[in-house]
Design an enzyme around this catalytic site. Structure first.
Site, PDB file in Angstrom:
ATOM      1  N   HIS A 298       0.759  -1.144  -0.003  1.00 30.83           N
ATOM      2  CA  HIS A 298       0.083  -0.153  -0.006  1.00 30.83           C
ATOM      3  C   HIS A 298       0.921   1.426   0.057  1.00 30.83           C
ATOM      4  CE1 HIS A 298       0.326  -0.184   4.475  1.00 30.83           C
ATOM      5  NE2 HIS A 298       0.439   1.204   4.324  1.00 30.83           N
TER       6      HIS A 298
ATOM      7  N   ASP B 168       0.086  -7.550   1.567  1.00 32.78           N
ATOM      8  CA  ASP B 168       0.637  -6.335   1.604  1.00 32.78           C
ATOM      9  C   ASP B 168       2.195  -6.317   1.579  1.00 32.78           C
ATOM     10  OD1 ASP B 168       0.694  -3.327   1.826  1.00 32.78           O
ATOM     11  OD2 ASP B 168      -0.294  -3.566   3.767  1.00 32.78           O
TER      12      ASP B 168
ATOM     13  N   GLN C  41       0.935   5.999  11.801  1.00 36.82           N
ATOM     14  CA  GLN C  41       1.230   6.683  10.488  1.00 36.82           C
ATOM     15  C   GLN C  41       2.580   7.016  10.206  1.00 36.82           C
ATOM     16  OE1 GLN C  41      -0.973   8.221  12.871  1.00 36.82           O
ATOM     17  NE2 GLN C  41      -0.432  10.591  12.866  1.00 36.82           N
ATOM     18  N   GLY C  42       3.272   6.692   9.008  1.00 32.98           N
ATOM     19  CA  GLY C  42       4.420   6.562   8.735  1.00 32.98           C
ATOM     20  C   GLY C  42       5.269   5.585   8.923  1.00 32.98           C
ATOM     21  N   ASP C  43       4.721   4.512   9.715  1.00 32.72           N
ATOM     22  CA  ASP C  43       5.442   3.305   9.918  1.00 32.72           C
ATOM     23  C   ASP C  43       5.382   2.198   8.757  1.00 32.72           C
ATOM     24  OD1 ASP C  43       7.084   4.414  12.093  1.00 32.72           O
ATOM     25  OD2 ASP C  43       5.351   4.127  13.583  1.00 32.72           O
ATOM     26  N   SER C  44       4.293   2.219   8.087  1.00 33.73           N
ATOM     27  CA  SER C  44       3.888   1.392   6.842  1.00 33.73           C
ATOM     28  C   SER C  44       4.946   0.854   6.222  1.00 33.73           C
ATOM     29  CB  SER C  44       2.921   1.931   6.013  1.00 33.73           C
ATOM     30  OG  SER C  44       1.598   1.928   6.513  1.00 33.73           O
TER      31      SER C  44
END
Length: 259
Positions: free
Chosen positions: A74, A119, A205-208
């Site tokens: 993603h 993913d 958020q930002g760690d994906s």
């Protein structure tokens, strides 16, 4: 609301991907009432996790090979030639003058990825980065115990990404327990969960795309998960959801060989 952990953009609904490493957020999209700031995380030491990579689109990743980064599907837009991504490695401080920065040349998004499961993605780099790589699990033998998560994502739900790499430890959560939280949104064969029942420590958020890892029987780090999504960040009763690396190990190996 299901939340991916990419720093910007959508995955399944609104985005906010971060890993709430008690201070390192790696969870996806989802914006509801913000919980207390993530707690329990600490700053990683320089060189502690040399395989960690920060990607310019607002995601994390790990060196699968010296010229290949493993991240989340993603985080990228399809497969093919792509020179728009910059990988930053070799530092815990993103503003350090000692950072190694390398452009991408190709991207391979997991075949069949449609926003649910599968993913993972690979990013081919223009040149090798001379740092240790992170081997991936090929069986479910290490899908247990306590994992380490690390990233430059938000330290609280809805927060901004961090300058310094943060780390935290999260315990394995079995599929049955995780399904109680996420129901049919969870894909047990593709995903693995981790987190505390009371919340407080998580990716955001930002760690994906960043790795979830642990020591193997030889004492070496082994990647068992890829930061994927969750309900907000570090919320009680909602563990983080990670792509289960061992499920895709053979596919990843084949794809990397063909990049």
């Amino acid at each position: 609301m299901k939340s991916l952990r990419k720093f910007t953009g959508l995955r399944r609904l609104l985005a906010a991907g971060a890993v709430t490493l008690a201070a390192v957020s790696i969870q996806p999209l989802s914006a509801q009432a913000a919980p207390q700031p993530v707690v329990g995380g600490t700053r990683a030491a320089q060189g502690e996790f040399p395989f960690m990579v920060r990607l310019s689109m607002g995601c994390g990743g790990a060196l699968y090979a010296k010229d290949v980064v493993l991240t989340a599907a993603h985080c990228v837009n399809g497969s093919g030639s792509n020179t728009s991504i910059t990988a930053t490695a070799g530092v815990v401080d993103l503003q350090s003058s000692g950072a190694t920065k390398v452009r991408s040349t190709k991207v391979l998004q997991a075949p069949g990825y449609n926003g649910k499961g599968k993913d993972w993605a690979l990013i081919k780099l223009a040149r090798p980065i001379e740092l240790p790589t992170l081997k991936i699990a090929t069986t479910t033998a290490y899908n247990n115990g306590t994992f380490t998560v690390a990233g430059w994502g938000a330290a609280r739900e809805g927060g901004s990404q961090q300058r310094y790499l943060l780390k935290a430890a999260v315990p394995f959560v079995d599929d049955a327990t995780c399904r109680q939280a996420y129901g049919s949104d969870l894909v047990p064969g593709d995903e693995i969960c981790a987190g505390f029942p009371q919340g407080g420590v998580d990716t955001c958020q930002g760690d994906s795309g960043g790795p979830m890892f642990r020591k193997d029987d030889t004492g070496a780090y082994l990647q068992v998960g890829i930061v994927s999504w969750g309900e907000g960040c570090a919320r009680a009763g909602y563990p983080g959801v990670y792509s289960e690396v061992s499920t895709f190990a053979a596919d990843i190996a084949r794809a990397a060989a063909g990049l």
